[in-house]
Write an enzyme that holds these catalytic residues in place. Sequence first.
Site, short mmCIF file in Angstrom:
data_model
loop_
_atom_site.label_atom_id
_atom_site.label_comp_id
_atom_site.label_asym_id
_atom_site.label_seq_id
_atom_site.Cartn_x
_atom_site.Cartn_y
_atom_site.Cartn_z
N GLU A 23 0.51 -1.03 -0.02
CA GLU A 23 -0.26 -0.24 0.24
C GLU A 23 0.82 1.42 0.32
O GLU A 23 0.42 2.49 0.52
CB GLU A 23 -1.05 0.29 1.30
CG GLU A 23 -1.87 -1.33 1.43
CD GLU A 23 -2.91 -1.11 2.45
OE1 GLU A 23 -4.16 -1.31 2.55
OE2 GLU A 23 -2.36 -0.36 3.89
C1 BMA Z 1 -4.85 -4.01 4.66
C2 BMA Z 1 -3.83 -4.71 5.03
C3 BMA Z 1 -3.09 -4.38 6.36
C4 BMA Z 1 -3.67 -4.28 6.98
C5 BMA Z 1 -5.27 -4.32 6.61
C6 BMA Z 1 -6.71 -4.63 6.90
O1 BMA Z 1 -4.35 -2.65 4.58
O2 BMA Z 1 -2.52 -4.24 3.87
O3 BMA Z 1 -1.99 -3.48 6.29
O4 BMA Z 1 -3.80 -5.30 8.54
O5 BMA Z 1 -5.61 -4.00 5.90
O6 BMA Z 1 -7.29 -3.14 8.07
#
Ligand code: BMA
Length: 935
Positions: free
Chosen positions: A483
């Site tokens: 991300e």
């Molecule tokens: C995304 C993932 C994690 C996180 C999940 C739930 O952002 O990449 O970083 O644990 O969602 O929030």
Amino acid sequence: MYFRAGTVSALLLASTLPTALGQHVRDLGSEKWTLSGQALNQTVPAKFPSQAHLDLLNAGVIDDPYHGLNDFNLRWIAESNWTYTSDPIEGLLANYDSTWLVFDGLDTFATISLCGHSIASTDNQFRQYAFDVSEVLGDCDSNPVVSINFGSAPNIVDAIAQDPNSQKWPPGVQITYEYPNRWFMRKEQSDFGWDWGPAFSPAGPWKPAYIVQLEKTEDIYVLNTDLDIYRRGQINYLPPDQTQPWVVNASIDFLGYLPSNPSLSIEVTDIESGTVLTSRTLDNLTTSDTSITGLTVLDDLTPKLWWPRGMGNQTLYNVAITVKDTNNKNQSVAHVTKRTGFRTIFLNQRNITDSQRAQGIAPGANWHFEVNGHEFYAKGSNLIPPDCFWPRVTEERMTQLFNAVVAGNQNMLRVWSSGAYLPDFMYDLADEMGILLWSEFQFSDALYPSDDAFLANVAQEIVYNVRRVNHHPSLALWAGGNEIEVLMLLLVQLADPADYSYYVGEYEKMYISLFLPLVYENTRSISYSPSSTTNGYLSVDLSAPIPMAERYDNTTAGSYYADTDHYNYDAAVAFDYGSYPVGRFANEFGFHSMPSLQTWQQAVDPDDLSFNSSVIMLRNHHDPAGGLMTDNYANSSIGMGEMTMAVESYYPIPSKSDPVANFSAWCHATQIFQADMYKAQIQFYRRGSGMPERQLGSLYWQLEDIWQAPSWAGIEYGGRWKVLHHVAKDIYQPVIISPFWNYTTGLLDVYVTSDLWESASGSVNLTWLDLAGNPISDNAGTPTSADFAVGGLNTTKIYGTSVASLGFSDAENAVLLLSLQADGKVPNSEESTVFTHENYVTVAFPKDLDIGDPGLTVEFDDEEEEFVVQATDAVALYTWLDYPDGVVGYFEENAFVLAPGEEKRVGFVVQNDSTDGDWVDGVTVRSLWDQKVRD
Ligand code: BMA
């Protein structure tokens, strides 16, 4: 007992320990160790590899770190320094030419000394370190002691952050879970807390270490091996030509001195048959002071291919690599064996071609994987660290987890940042089981320093890990981080628009200009993507300073480019198809749920077993506390509230008089919602394989838990499956029948979707029943069966209607049962297979159904070793078989619909049993009815 065929056990792993003549290698794990620290006025025995929490637990100094709120209570461990000290090591003082200390992993800020002399300091958990200690050893006057001091990571990064010269970022961008400033350290980022886990910040020698003594000048010790197998001419970002012969490129990183005329040779053996495919000397030899590399083209040879699960066999070969001294009768000076497979795996991000357009695929770019030249549908989930303490992650536990992945019809896991690079034994298991591992560099949800020292440190980490795991056929991709593009650049844009382009430059400097060449230089066989999630790239030009031009927002409406992630905690739209992203590949999506009562009981005192007890609430880390406060009910209640709202919106609200039974019913209700929501999305994404977006992957968030707490996981800590893992197993079958009920328009469509590679055909029975199980007159005007043919990786609509036009008196209290039978071919098989799948839909949400008591019974059939489940009085929805504590395993089918009179026979796969078989008597069955009734 009650073992079912079809589980995969760990097969023989090839020996990967390097050997050579004339050297003396001592595993530091076989020495005696103690742990001490200023926070503890005693010294305790220690293991090696280990981490301080584990040794303190073993010594009885602390209680189970996972119990209650011990994650808060044990912060003193993270905030102290710890020293691992060996007993005096015998037999090192003999006359060797050189002596080295080799560490495969130190977590993280370590200072090493040998017989009181300082050797080095390290600051990267993910690197291998080797130190020449010959001189120091010469000065030791008695058997030397190795001592490793680990500084407190939270304290050290705080000190870095406070340094006026350290890098700063715009406020509101960096994401803190518990301990702040994690971006300043090369340590597992979730050690400082995440939204599914606690913040223990463990410290210690988390991987093995060795003392290596080399006897004479021409003697080498293998530190690392990079075995790269690819098609001649293959380039990472282009589809490999499958008609080209295989190239085997072997490279060894070593300590010591190569002979003046070395040679490098390989012997390739088919493990199953034991036959030697080829034995030859490598060409194009290049050497340096630290590595030797050569390659060969397997011109006339056609090794058997390795395929992911469900697409063919997982044929494995041993490649024995030997360095020889040609001046000395070709004597071997180093030898290492790597187990590998022959496959190409390619992430296709190229523009949609005219011929794809002619097939109805929308313009834009591809974003899908191709194995051995074939597109396939990636089905799976995201893997997080399976434990806060890696040294206790055993091969046995990971075999159990990966068996569940395979049983769950998953063929790909995304090894998410930021966690840790996986140990080789996990790639070995994935190689055997045919699970592809999309692997990531450990950077997540933060901006990282860009100074030269930090980048140089990271570069070492990347080169070591890319080389270390490159021989595994399960390795599917390298991605730069989690991300970073889709979230962090967006946060920068919001927080500091004036400096946005500066931060884009910083992003490209690290994840493209630095990382991409490091990947490409060390592997020709693996694709690289700078970030998960991403809009892909516009072009690749390896001679440009930024060798990959990212697309970012350079998009056109009506075109699709990218992989998607999707989190929407507004339960009101959970089943609204219009709220799901349309893209080429879904690499993350989800909603959290509670673990089961049995799993909670492992970690929480009986008094705390209620939905909103302090302990339960504070173990919920979504929304994260955002700092070190231990009373942030405000944030944790957001996540608890989301689960509550979701249950209340769609399902009967549990109201049992017994508080523990009520808690259990609530936990279960959150799991039913979670499973339904994921099922709706997976069906939507899979149907997209035959839609203009040509969607070719669903990896949900997340496979498993790190501890006992609310999270997005489908498998609880300890191995118990949530409703989700069962439902995903069902909906990840190759040929599925899926209802799509649009509750806003009242339209009901039914699709067959197949991820086989060739077309399949068959028929579907469609049967409306009222909730008592009686047929609806004239099947409410719906045809009772429909024939279909569905193309490879495609979908076809078999039925569509407006619910209002059906001949019902009470459509909202009816269920449409769908039952599919199809003939098709599993990829790479000659014969055809019969596929079956069952599904159902109600056109009202479960809370609004006027369900009756189905009169469920369950009995164990000793002879067949199956549980026999029956509904006697009414349709049972969400029929759920449950097993007691003391056993780990899974029912072969669960969360199913049962019509009255139907008998369902279900086996149970035991993964671990400490009850001597008694668990069988504790199996229970319940359904939606039990969620609704008071007692
Ligand atoms: C995304 C993932 C994690 C996180 C999940 C739930 O952002 O990449 O970083 O644990 O969602 O929030």
